[in-house]
Design an enzyme around this catalytic site. Structure first.
Site, PDB file in Angstrom:
ATOM      1  N   ASP A 162       0.997  -1.157  -0.252  1.00 34.88           N
ATOM      2  CA  ASP A 162       0.080  -0.174   0.003  1.00 34.88           C
ATOM      3  C   ASP A 162       1.032   1.095  -0.020  1.00 34.88           C
ATOM      4  O   ASP A 162       1.925   1.356   0.594  1.00 34.88           O
ATOM      5  CB  ASP A 162      -0.892   0.032   1.337  1.00 34.88           C
ATOM      6  CG  ASP A 162      -1.957   0.960   1.320  1.00 34.88           C
ATOM      7  OD1 ASP A 162      -2.956   0.866   0.500  1.00 34.88           O
ATOM      8  OD2 ASP A 162      -1.940   2.048   1.879  1.00 34.88           O
TER       9      ASP A 162
ATOM     10  N   HIS B 155      -4.299  14.356  -9.977  1.00 36.65           N
ATOM     11  CA  HIS B 155      -4.365  13.066 -10.462  1.00 36.65           C
ATOM     12  C   HIS B 155      -3.626  12.401 -11.585  1.00 36.65           C
ATOM     13  O   HIS B 155      -3.159  11.229 -11.706  1.00 36.65           O
ATOM     14  CB  HIS B 155      -6.002  12.767 -10.820  1.00 36.65           C
ATOM     15  CG  HIS B 155      -6.673  12.745  -9.624  1.00 36.65           C
ATOM     16  ND1 HIS B 155      -7.038  12.132  -8.716  1.00 36.65           N
ATOM     17  CD2 HIS B 155      -7.793  13.876  -9.185  1.00 36.65           C
ATOM     18  CE1 HIS B 155      -7.862  12.372  -7.672  1.00 36.65           C
ATOM     19  NE2 HIS B 155      -8.396  13.444  -8.096  1.00 36.65           N
TER      20      HIS B 155
ATOM     21  N   ASP C 266      -1.523   9.144 -11.497  1.00 33.45           N
ATOM     22  CA  ASP C 266      -1.530   8.298 -12.541  1.00 33.45           C
ATOM     23  C   ASP C 266      -0.074   7.891 -12.821  1.00 33.45           C
ATOM     24  O   ASP C 266       0.272   6.382 -13.053  1.00 33.45           O
ATOM     25  CB  ASP C 266      -2.130   8.559 -13.760  1.00 33.45           C
ATOM     26  CG  ASP C 266      -3.895   8.594 -13.107  1.00 33.45           C
ATOM     27  OD1 ASP C 266      -4.024   8.204 -12.254  1.00 33.45           O
ATOM     28  OD2 ASP C 266      -4.211   9.174 -14.127  1.00 33.45           O
TER      29      ASP C 266
ATOM     30  N   ASP D  90      -4.179   2.907  -4.725  1.00 30.22           N
ATOM     31  CA  ASP D  90      -2.586   2.658  -4.527  1.00 30.22           C
ATOM     32  C   ASP D  90      -2.281   1.281  -3.615  1.00 30.22           C
ATOM     33  O   ASP D  90      -1.274   0.981  -3.333  1.00 30.22           O
ATOM     34  CB  ASP D  90      -1.849   3.741  -3.734  1.00 30.22           C
ATOM     35  CG  ASP D  90      -2.591   3.989  -2.505  1.00 30.22           C
ATOM     36  OD1 ASP D  90      -3.473   3.605  -2.084  1.00 30.22           O
ATOM     37  OD2 ASP D  90      -2.001   4.741  -1.459  1.00 30.22           O
TER      38      ASP D  90
ATOM     39  N   ASN E 220      -1.432  13.172  -5.016  1.00 30.77           N
ATOM     40  CA  ASN E 220      -2.676  13.324  -5.713  1.00 30.77           C
ATOM     41  C   ASN E 220      -3.167  14.833  -5.410  1.00 30.77           C
ATOM     42  O   ASN E 220      -3.462  15.785  -6.281  1.00 30.77           O
ATOM     43  CB  ASN E 220      -3.622  12.746  -5.587  1.00 30.77           C
ATOM     44  CG  ASN E 220      -3.827  11.541  -6.527  1.00 30.77           C
ATOM     45  OD1 ASN E 220      -3.324  11.324  -7.495  1.00 30.77           O
ATOM     46  ND2 ASN E 220      -4.566  10.293  -6.085  1.00 30.77           N
TER      47      ASN E 220
END
Length: 406
Positions: free
Chosen positions: A285, A298, A302, A328, A293
């Site tokens: 994680d 975003h 990405d 994530d 972010n």
């Protein structure tokens, strides 16, 4: 055809065609034999009639002197001599007063059977009467009847020869017909084999070979064109299905296998007693993904996720499989591990892959790390307990990092 018939009971086209050929040839030859027999018998009857008339005319010249001189003995001898040659069965000579002058008849060696009597009645020539002339005056009359046995012999011989010729012609016709039908049967068999292979084995690359018969050749070309279209359609369908399957089992952003694929893989692993003894599950994680972010948007997030997927794939290679579970959150199944120490060393090495900063493709770089928790498959009997332990260990690692950063 009866729908309840089994495939073994259904006649093949080749057998049916052979039966049709045999029946048609037999019927045709029987009709030909019947027509030729009737024509031959009628022709023979006319010939016998003319022959009997010619015999009477010839005998009138032989018996002219006997009638003129009244020598009945000589006339009888003449009739006897000619009769023994088989020219007639009964001969009667009448004088100018229509009184019997001489007579001779054939006496058969055995009784005439019913069939010969029927033939004599319907087919033999009728008796003839031939006058005997001398100096343009009639001196007598000759009555002649044909011999039954001689005519019957000719009739039976003619029928036997005709029958033999018809049988020979029938055999030749069957052989020729079978040879001509072989091309038809071969062409249909080729088409049937291709259709069966395409339907049963889905072999759309199969094609019908060129046929010597023009109509079947055109049909084969059209059928092959149809197979070309079907093969193209099949390839497109397979590609579409593969794409749909990949879409269903892979994450569209990172290209990693998705949660559905992970569930299927981990369930199969836990049901494989052999693989279960040498595997482990990692849950991963992101530690600071929300910050990335919120700070750079975003698009930058990405970029980070795609780079994480690339580094996980490079690290795992073909041995260990990485999955994106969502956001994530990632997972990795380790194969070929036999101890907890080995799993720990892999986790440490994996963490080293994330030391290098991540390129956000906006001129900036950012650090990004993953918290890793593991569970050993050979210590668990269910998928749920395995995932629960890996998840718990991952959050323990995340909490430890959070305390360290403070």
């Amino acid at each position: 055809m009866n729908k309840d018939m089994t495939p073994l009971q259904r006649p093949t086209f080749k057998r049916t065609l052979r039966r049709i050929s045999v029946v048609s040839v037999v019927i045709t030859m029987m009709l030909v034999w019947l027509l030729l027999s009737i024509a031959s018998v009628l022709t023979l009857k006319q010939y016998a009639q003319k022959n009997l008339e010619l015999t009477g005319a010839t005998m009138s010249h032989s018996l002219e002197a006997s009638l003129v001189f009244g020598d009945s003995t000589a006339a009888t001898e003449t009739l006897k001599t000619l009769g023994k040659q088989g020219q007639f069965a009964v001969a009667e000579v009448m004088d100018r007063n229509l009184q019997r002058f001489a007579y001779w008849s054939y006496i058969p060696g055995e009784k005439q059977d019913a069939l010969n009597s029927l033939v004599s009645r319907w087919l033999f020539p009728v008796p003839v009467s031939q006058p005997v002339w001398h100096n343009e005056q009639m001196v007598g009359v000759i009555h002649l009847a044909a011999r039954a046995s001689l005519i019957s012999h000719f009739i039976w011989m003619s029928l036997m020869v005709l029958t033999a010729c018809i049988l020979l012609a029938a055999v030749v016709a069957l052989l020729v017909t079978r040879h001509l039908h072989s091309d038809v049967v071969t062409a249909l068999q080729n088409i049937t084999d291709v259709v069966h292979d395409v339907r049963t084995n889905r072999n759309f690359s199969r094609r019908v070979p060129e046929e010597p018969i023009e109509e079947f050749h055109h049909f084969a070309q059209d059928f092959n064109s149809l197979l070309d279209e079907m093969e193209e359609w099949q390839l497109k369908l397979q590609a579409k299905n593969a794409q749909l399957l990949r879409t269903a089992l892979h994450d569209p952003l990172t290209g990693l296998a998705n949660r559905a694929s992970f569930r299927s893989s981990i369930a199969a692993l836990m049901n494989d007693s052999h693989a279960k003894t040498s595997s482990a599950l990692l849950f991963l994680d992101g530690d600071n993904f929300k910050f990335i972010n919120d700070t750079w948007g975003h698009a930058a997030g990405d970029c980070v996720l795609m780079e994480v997927a690339k580094r996980l794939s490079d690290f795992g290679g073909k041995r260990h499989i990485a999955y994106r579970l969502g956001g994530d959150e990632f997972a990795m199944i380790l194969y070929g591990v036999h101890s907890e120490n080995e799993v720990q060393r892999i986790c440490t090495a994996l963490s080293q892959h994330f030391v290098r900063p991540f390129d956000l493709h906006n001129g900036l770089y950012t650090p990004f790390s993953l918290s890793v928790g593991y569970a050993l498959t050979w210590e668990h009997t269910s998928v749920e307990s395995l995932q629960e332990l890996a998840d718990r260990n991952m959050y323990l690692m995340k909490n430890q990092r959070a305390k360290t950063s403070l």
